[in-house]
Design a protein around this motif. Structure first.
Motif, mmCIF file in Angstrom:
data_model
loop_
_atom_site.group_PDB
_atom_site.id
_atom_site.type_symbol
_atom_site.label_atom_id
_atom_site.label_comp_id
_atom_site.label_asym_id
_atom_site.label_seq_id
_atom_site.Cartn_x
_atom_site.Cartn_y
_atom_site.Cartn_z
ATOM 1 N N LEU A 12 -7.112 -1.987 -1.879
ATOM 2 C CA LEU A 12 -8.254 -2.897 -1.819
ATOM 3 C C LEU A 12 -7.827 -4.300 -1.398
ATOM 4 C CD1 LEU A 12 -10.278 -1.739 -4.967
ATOM 5 C CD2 LEU A 12 -10.828 -1.316 -2.558
ATOM 6 N N CYS A 13 -6.620 -4.703 -1.776
ATOM 7 C CA CYS A 13 -6.103 -5.996 -1.306
ATOM 8 C C CYS A 13 -5.870 -5.964 0.198
ATOM 9 C CB CYS A 13 -4.814 -6.348 -2.043
ATOM 10 S SG CYS A 13 -5.086 -6.937 -3.740
ATOM 11 N N LYS A 32 -8.140 -16.144 -9.139
ATOM 12 C CA LYS A 32 -7.844 -15.578 -7.826
ATOM 13 C C LYS A 32 -8.031 -14.070 -7.792
ATOM 14 C CE LYS A 32 -5.010 -19.390 -6.229
ATOM 15 N NZ LYS A 32 -3.704 -19.865 -5.702
ATOM 16 N N VAL A 33 -7.921 -13.430 -8.937
ATOM 17 C CA VAL A 33 -8.256 -12.002 -9.033
ATOM 18 C C VAL A 33 -9.768 -11.831 -8.883
ATOM 19 C CG1 VAL A 33 -8.148 -9.933 -10.471
ATOM 20 C CG2 VAL A 33 -6.247 -11.568 -10.504
ATOM 21 N N LYS A 34 -10.513 -12.716 -9.523
ATOM 22 C CA LYS A 34 -11.975 -12.682 -9.412
ATOM 23 C C LYS A 34 -12.430 -12.906 -7.969
ATOM 24 C CE LYS A 34 -12.998 -14.506 -14.073
ATOM 25 N NZ LYS A 34 -14.037 -13.578 -14.551
ATOM 26 N N PHE A 35 -11.731 -13.810 -7.235
ATOM 27 C CA PHE A 35 -12.095 -14.067 -5.838
ATOM 28 C C PHE A 35 -12.073 -12.773 -5.028
ATOM 29 C CE2 PHE A 35 -10.414 -18.738 -5.861
ATOM 30 C CZ PHE A 35 -11.589 -19.132 -6.494
ATOM 31 N N ILE A 36 -11.011 -11.996 -5.204
ATOM 32 C CA ILE A 36 -10.888 -10.745 -4.444
ATOM 33 C C ILE A 36 -11.978 -9.768 -4.854
ATOM 34 C CG2 ILE A 36 -9.428 -8.682 -4.164
ATOM 35 C CD1 ILE A 36 -7.047 -10.526 -3.926
ATOM 36 N N ALA A 37 -12.238 -9.660 -6.154
ATOM 37 C CA ALA A 37 -13.297 -8.765 -6.624
ATOM 38 C C ALA A 37 -14.647 -9.153 -6.034
ATOM 39 C CB ALA A 37 -13.364 -8.786 -8.152
ATOM 40 N N GLN A 38 -14.928 -10.447 -6.018
ATOM 41 C CA GLN A 38 -16.205 -10.926 -5.484
ATOM 42 C C GLN A 38 -16.344 -10.601 -4.001
ATOM 43 O OE1 GLN A 38 -16.840 -15.122 -6.054
ATOM 44 N NE2 GLN A 38 -18.875 -15.106 -5.116
ATOM 45 N N ARG A 39 -15.269 -10.830 -3.233
ATOM 46 C CA ARG A 39 -15.333 -10.528 -1.798
ATOM 47 C C ARG A 39 -15.523 -9.025 -1.566
ATOM 48 N NH1 ARG A 39 -11.010 -14.512 -1.457
ATOM 49 N NH2 ARG A 39 -9.450 -12.852 -1.249
ATOM 50 N N ALA A 74 0.829 -1.211 0.000
ATOM 51 C CA ALA A 74 0.000 0.000 0.000
ATOM 52 C C ALA A 74 0.863 1.260 0.000
ATOM 53 C CB ALA A 74 -0.936 -0.006 1.207
ATOM 54 N N LEU A 75 2.012 1.179 0.676
ATOM 55 C CA LEU A 75 2.948 2.304 0.670
ATOM 56 C C LEU A 75 3.530 2.525 -0.717
ATOM 57 C CD1 LEU A 75 5.039 4.350 1.852
ATOM 58 C CD2 LEU A 75 6.467 2.361 2.424
#
Length: 409
Positions: free
Chosen positions: A237-238, A285-292, A172-173
């Protein structure tokens, strides 16, 4: 109503101004800002009269005087007229730098008819750069999302959870290094770098103390004062996803800009467009984060908030009382980026060794600043560290290669 009751008790040093010959501030007002205005012309299909007005703004910045706002249909028009009272008939280079920058971006919106009567939202003049910046960092996004999902699978073990959280703080930094107002997305993917190699470039690193603060009483609220869209927002967002999915927080507030500013600063629409971008990739795995993320937005665990204070020229200690009271509900305020850091310090010439806690004593909750240095403003640094880094890198204050993770608890 602006709250001025908590101005730092220390004597306030003078603000940065563009008339300081040879300073990064002078370079920004006289060269970077005109270039940004001209890029808005090149990247949009505005009619000739709008382009002519943008070119006029670009031409007047180095030696010209402030122009007034004319369009009274926007929600912040009255406030801006009040802010401008102190600087009427002054040159751009002679007024405080933070004021000059925020007003410059506000004028771009007026010139491009962003606040058109009857329209809820006009054209984002920086939309192309935001979209290209996101697309250019896709490989880095995939790698980061794969890692986040792996960390979440392993995060039942406390030590691994701490390690993952610290790594995400560092992402994030350094995600801020993709700030589009400083670098063109056409200069290559600046989001692709080794986090480990950057550890030596963190001048103050309170990441472990941040972990200890959150893990001592998990499941509380965390607030993000968000900076840029693009890869930086993906990094944020991650981190949000990890906080909520791991249980370190039960609610996260994102404080976003109500309109475009500083080229790449994130708005509510940018969060939705970013999560949609992630959801539309072909990587599971990118979709997983978007869904959550989308589920957490829908459930109210992730709250997207905007306030005109975030696009005002006011120092952080002039925060309106209702917004300050809202932040007081937080267990940790994460303040992102260089511009927000400048606001924390009032964009003034503090001695770099001044205890940052003595300046930001007005904050209503613990705060961690995640900031890569892109301006000649700093506090809370060790004098020996300053001497060493200045010797090895004369441009350390402004080149975005050095960072801080500073906790004030």
């Amino acid at each position: 109503m602006v709250n001025t009751s908590n101005i730092p008790k220390l004597p306030l040093p003078p603000p940065l101004v563009g008339s300081e010959v040879g300073s990064f501030t002078e370079y920004t007002v006289t060269q970077r800002m005109p270039a940004i205005a001209r890029r808005v012309i090149a990247e949009n299909n505005f009619p000739p009269d709008i382009n002519a007005s943008l070119e006029s703004l670009a031409a007047e910045l180095p030696t010209g005087y402030l122009r007034p706002l004319l369009n009274d249909t926007s929600a912040d028009f009255t406030n801006w007229n009040t802010y401008l009272e102190s600087y009427k008939e002054q040159r751009w280079v002679d007024i405080p730098w933070f004021f000059a920058e925020t007003y410059f971006y506000r004028l771009i919106l007026e010139i491009t008819n962003y606040f058109r009567p009857g329209m809820s939202q006009g054209v984002d003049p920086f939309e192309l750069q935001k979209a290209q910046g996101l697309e250019a960092s896709l490989d880095s996004i995939i790698s980061l999302c794969n890692q986040v999902n792996q960390w979440l699978n392993d995060s039942q073990e406390e030590k691994l959870q701490e390690t993952a959280f610290i790594a995400l703080l560092h992402f994030a930094l350094w995600g801020n290094r993709v700030d589009l107002s400083l670098w063109s997305v056409f200069e290559g993917d600046r989001s692709s770098f080794d986090i480990q190699s950057q550890l030596a470039h963190i001048l103050v690193d309170d990441a472990l103390q941040v972990v200890e603060l959150l893990t001592s009483s998990p499941g509380r609220r965390v607030d993000f004062v968000v900076d840029n869209a693009g890869f930086e927002l993906v990094c944020d967002l991650c981190l949000v996803d990890f906080l909520l999915t791991s249980g370190l927080a039960n609610q996260v507030y994102l404080h976003l800009k109500p309109h475009p500013t500083f080229v790449s600063d994130a708005m509510i629409k940018d969060v939705h467009e970013t999560t949609k971008f992630l959801a539309n990739t072909s990587y599971e795995k990118v979709k997983f984060i978007a869904q959550r993320l989308q589920e957490n937005i829908a459930s109210g665990r992730l709250v997207l908030s905007e306030n005109y204070f975030w696009t005002s020229p006011l120092a952080f200690w002039e925060i309106p009382e209702p917004l300050k009271n809202e932040l007081a509900n937080s267990s940790l305020i994460i303040v992102k980026g260089d511009a927000n850091y400048r606001r924390l310090l009032g964009d003034r010439y503090w001695d770099f060794t001044t205890n940052i806690a003595d300046i930001v004593s007005y904050l209503p909750a613990p705060m961690v600043a995640l900031r890569t240095l892109k301006s000649e403003v700093a506090a809370g640094l060790n004098s020996e560290v300053i001497a060493e880094v200045a010797k090895s890198d004369p441009s350390w204050l402004t080149n975005g290669q050095w960072g801080v993770v500073q906790l004030v608890s």
